[in-house]
Design a protein around this motif. Structure first.
Motif, PDB file in Angstrom:
ATOM      1  N   PHE A  22       0.838  -1.197   0.000  1.00 12.85           N
ATOM      2  CA  PHE A  22       0.000   0.000   0.000  1.00 12.85           C
ATOM      3  C   PHE A  22       0.875   1.250   0.000  1.00 12.85           C
ATOM      4  CE2 PHE A  22      -2.502   3.450   1.685  1.00 12.85           C
ATOM      5  CZ  PHE A  22      -3.694   3.328   0.991  1.00 12.85           C
ATOM      6  N   THR A  23       1.897   1.253   0.834  1.00 16.82           N
ATOM      7  CA  THR A  23       2.793   2.410   0.923  1.00 16.82           C
ATOM      8  C   THR A  23       3.536   2.619  -0.391  1.00 16.82           C
ATOM      9  OG1 THR A  23       3.036   2.098   3.299  1.00 16.82           O
ATOM     10  CG2 THR A  23       4.728   3.410   2.204  1.00 16.82           C
ATOM     11  N   ASP A  24       4.048   1.556  -0.974  1.00 17.22           N
ATOM     12  CA  ASP A  24       4.758   1.680  -2.244  1.00 17.22           C
ATOM     13  C   ASP A  24       3.852   2.208  -3.347  1.00 17.22           C
ATOM     14  OD1 ASP A  24       7.050   0.729  -1.063  1.00 17.22           O
ATOM     15  OD2 ASP A  24       7.053  -1.198  -2.126  1.00 17.22           O
ATOM     16  N   THR A  25       2.591   1.801  -3.331  1.00 15.43           N
ATOM     17  CA  THR A  25       1.658   2.179  -4.384  1.00 15.43           C
ATOM     18  C   THR A  25       1.047   3.559  -4.166  1.00 15.43           C
ATOM     19  OG1 THR A  25       1.112  -0.163  -4.662  1.00 15.43           O
ATOM     20  CG2 THR A  25      -0.388   1.426  -5.669  1.00 15.43           C
ATOM     21  N   PHE A  26       0.641   3.837  -2.938  1.00 23.41           N
ATOM     22  CA  PHE A  26      -0.137   5.052  -2.679  1.00 23.41           C
ATOM     23  C   PHE A  26       0.445   5.982  -1.626  1.00 23.41           C
ATOM     24  CE2 PHE A  26      -3.432   1.887  -3.996  1.00 23.41           C
ATOM     25  CZ  PHE A  26      -3.759   2.487  -5.201  1.00 23.41           C
ATOM     26  N   GLY A  27       1.528   5.600  -0.982  1.00 25.21           N
ATOM     27  CA  GLY A  27       2.058   6.378   0.134  1.00 25.21           C
ATOM     28  C   GLY A  27       2.353   7.816  -0.194  1.00 25.21           C
ATOM     29  N   LEU A  29       0.665   9.848  -1.754  1.00 28.50           N
ATOM     30  CA  LEU A  29      -0.553  10.658  -1.805  1.00 28.50           C
ATOM     31  C   LEU A  29      -0.958  11.260  -0.457  1.00 28.50           C
ATOM     32  CD1 LEU A  29      -2.754   8.275  -3.998  1.00 28.50           C
ATOM     33  CD2 LEU A  29      -1.542  10.352  -4.747  1.00 28.50           C
ATOM     34  N   TYR A  30      -0.340  10.773   0.636  1.00 27.47           N
ATOM     35  CA  TYR A  30      -0.837  11.118   1.966  1.00 27.47           C
ATOM     36  C   TYR A  30       0.234  11.737   2.845  1.00 27.47           C
ATOM     37  CZ  TYR A  30      -4.078   7.662   0.163  1.00 27.47           C
ATOM     38  OH  TYR A  30      -4.927   6.973  -0.647  1.00 27.47           O
ATOM     39  N   PRO A  31      -0.182  12.646   3.732  1.00 32.11           N
ATOM     40  CA  PRO A  31       0.750  13.122   4.759  1.00 32.11           C
ATOM     41  C   PRO A  31       1.183  11.929   5.617  1.00 32.11           C
ATOM     42  CG  PRO A  31      -1.213  14.510   4.690  1.00 32.11           C
ATOM     43  CD  PRO A  31      -1.483  13.309   3.820  1.00 32.11           C
ATOM     44  N   PRO A  32       2.443  11.913   6.062  1.00 37.25           N
ATOM     45  CA  PRO A  32       2.961  10.752   6.810  1.00 37.25           C
ATOM     46  C   PRO A  32       2.095  10.327   7.991  1.00 37.25           C
ATOM     47  CG  PRO A  32       4.744  12.248   6.275  1.00 37.25           C
ATOM     48  CD  PRO A  32       3.469  12.938   5.865  1.00 37.25           C
ATOM     49  N   GLN A  33       1.561  11.278   8.745  1.00 32.74           N
ATOM     50  CA  GLN A  33       0.764  10.908   9.913  1.00 32.74           C
ATOM     51  C   GLN A  33      -0.563  10.255   9.500  1.00 32.74           C
ATOM     52  OE1 GLN A  33       1.543  14.015   8.989  1.00 32.74           O
ATOM     53  NE2 GLN A  33      -0.288  15.299   9.022  1.00 32.74           N
ATOM     54  N   ASP A  34      -1.151  10.698   8.403  1.00 29.67           N
ATOM     55  CA  ASP A  34      -2.385  10.084   7.915  1.00 29.67           C
ATOM     56  C   ASP A  34      -2.117   8.674   7.400  1.00 29.67           C
ATOM     57  OD1 ASP A  34      -3.779  12.388   8.520  1.00 29.67           O
ATOM     58  OD2 ASP A  34      -3.987  13.057   6.447  1.00 29.67           O
ATOM     59  N   LEU A  35      -1.033   8.529   6.655  1.00 29.95           N
ATOM     60  CA  LEU A  35      -0.671   7.209   6.145  1.00 29.95           C
ATOM     61  C   LEU A  35      -0.420   6.240   7.286  1.00 29.95           C
ATOM     62  CD1 LEU A  35       0.110   5.263   3.859  1.00 29.95           C
ATOM     63  CD2 LEU A  35       2.437   6.218   3.992  1.00 29.95           C
ATOM     64  N   GLN A  36       0.352   6.664   8.276  1.00 30.27           N
ATOM     65  CA  GLN A  36       0.682   5.756   9.381  1.00 30.27           C
ATOM     66  C   GLN A  36      -0.559   5.359  10.169  1.00 30.27           C
ATOM     67  OE1 GLN A  36       3.836   4.376   9.760  1.00 30.27           O
ATOM     68  NE2 GLN A  36       2.534   2.977  10.930  1.00 30.27           N
ATOM     69  N   ALA A  37      -1.466   6.292  10.394  1.00 29.21           N
ATOM     70  CA  ALA A  37      -2.704   5.968  11.116  1.00 29.21           C
ATOM     71  C   ALA A  37      -3.536   4.957  10.327  1.00 29.21           C
ATOM     72  CB  ALA A  37      -3.512   7.240  11.375  1.00 29.21           C
ATOM     73  N   TYR A  95      -2.333  -6.477  -4.698  1.00 27.03           N
ATOM     74  CA  TYR A  95      -1.099  -5.701  -4.736  1.00 27.03           C
ATOM     75  C   TYR A  95       0.086  -6.613  -4.991  1.00 27.03           C
ATOM     76  CZ  TYR A  95      -3.550  -1.799  -2.458  1.00 27.03           C
ATOM     77  OH  TYR A  95      -4.405  -0.784  -2.160  1.00 27.03           O
ATOM     78  N   VAL A  96       1.016  -6.127  -5.814  1.00 22.94           N
ATOM     79  CA  VAL A  96       2.289  -6.795  -6.062  1.00 22.94           C
ATOM     80  C   VAL A  96       3.369  -5.726  -6.016  1.00 22.94           C
ATOM     81  CG1 VAL A  96       3.662  -8.124  -7.722  1.00 22.94           C
ATOM     82  CG2 VAL A  96       1.213  -8.587  -7.477  1.00 22.94           C
ATOM     83  N   LEU A  97       4.469  -6.009  -5.333  1.00 20.42           N
ATOM     84  CA  LEU A  97       5.577  -5.057  -5.279  1.00 20.42           C
ATOM     85  C   LEU A  97       6.069  -4.741  -6.689  1.00 20.42           C
ATOM     86  CD1 LEU A  97       7.635  -6.492  -2.273  1.00 20.42           C
ATOM     87  CD2 LEU A  97       6.239  -4.405  -2.289  1.00 20.42           C
ATOM     88  N   ARG A  98       6.469  -3.498  -6.914  1.00 16.79           N
ATOM     89  CA  ARG A  98       6.889  -3.048  -8.248  1.00 16.79           C
ATOM     90  C   ARG A  98       7.948  -3.956  -8.876  1.00 16.79           C
ATOM     91  NH1 ARG A  98       6.941   2.157  -5.878  1.00 16.79           N
ATOM     92  NH2 ARG A  98       5.005   3.211  -6.372  1.00 16.79           N
TER      93      ARG A  98
END
Length: 169
Positions: A22-27, A29-37, A95-98
């Motif tokens: 998820f982080t590799d694909t969409f990370g 797009l989001y502020p770090p605190q929103d992504l981590q939550a 999801y598949v890693l790049r």
């Protein structure tokens, strides 16, 4: 490469690969605190244990030399659409890693999940996909999925515009 059905003992592996993909694909797009939550809520060890314990759902891991490089999750449809009916299925994650994309394994993972969803015969299937993920939309269209609606996918304070795709039984 190997696709295998995940079991209860795979919760830690699922948690790690789900958060990473998820982080590799969409990370970005989001502020770090929103992504981590979001990751802490959606892909925590406890959340993954619950998914793996749910008999109505199935998870598959894509592995390269015993290491998870992708995953898929399928189960009952929970998308916010008025026409979702009991018995409808949903591809919830794929999801598949790049570094492992482009070899056809993502398609095999998708086929595995769709076959499982229709193991008892044809039924209406649903997929939620980010409105800007045009490649996935083209793939799903080739498989007979059509636009049926939209919704907001919320990550912290960010609202992503998502398409709801449906393939009727």
């Amino acid at each position: 490469m190997l696709i295998r059905r995940a079991g209860p003992g795979d919760a830690q592996t699922l948690s790690r690969i789900a958060a990473r993909t998820f982080t590799d694909t969409f990370g970005h797009l989001y502020p770090p605190q929103d992504l981590q939550a979001f990751l802490d809520e959606s892909y925590s060890l406890q959340a993954c244990k619950q998914v793996l314990a749910d008999e109505a759902c199935a998870v598959w891991l894509l592995e390269a030399d015993g290491v998870a490089v992708g995953h898929a999750l399928a189960g009952p449809c929970t998308l916010p659409h008025a026409e979702v009916a009991p018995g409808d299925g949903e591809l919830k994650r794929l999801y598949v890693l790049r570094d492992h994309q482009g070899g056809g394994w993502g398609g095999r993972l998708l086929d595995t999940a769709l076959q499982w969803l229709e193991r008892d015969g044809p039924r209406t299937l649903w997929i939620g996909v980010w409105s800007e993920n045009h490649g996935a939309q083209r793939l799903y269209a080739r498989l007979g999925f059509e636009l049926a609606g939209t919704y907001d996918f919320i990550v912290g304070n960010i609202r992503d515009h998502e398409f709801i795709l449906r393939r009727k039984a």
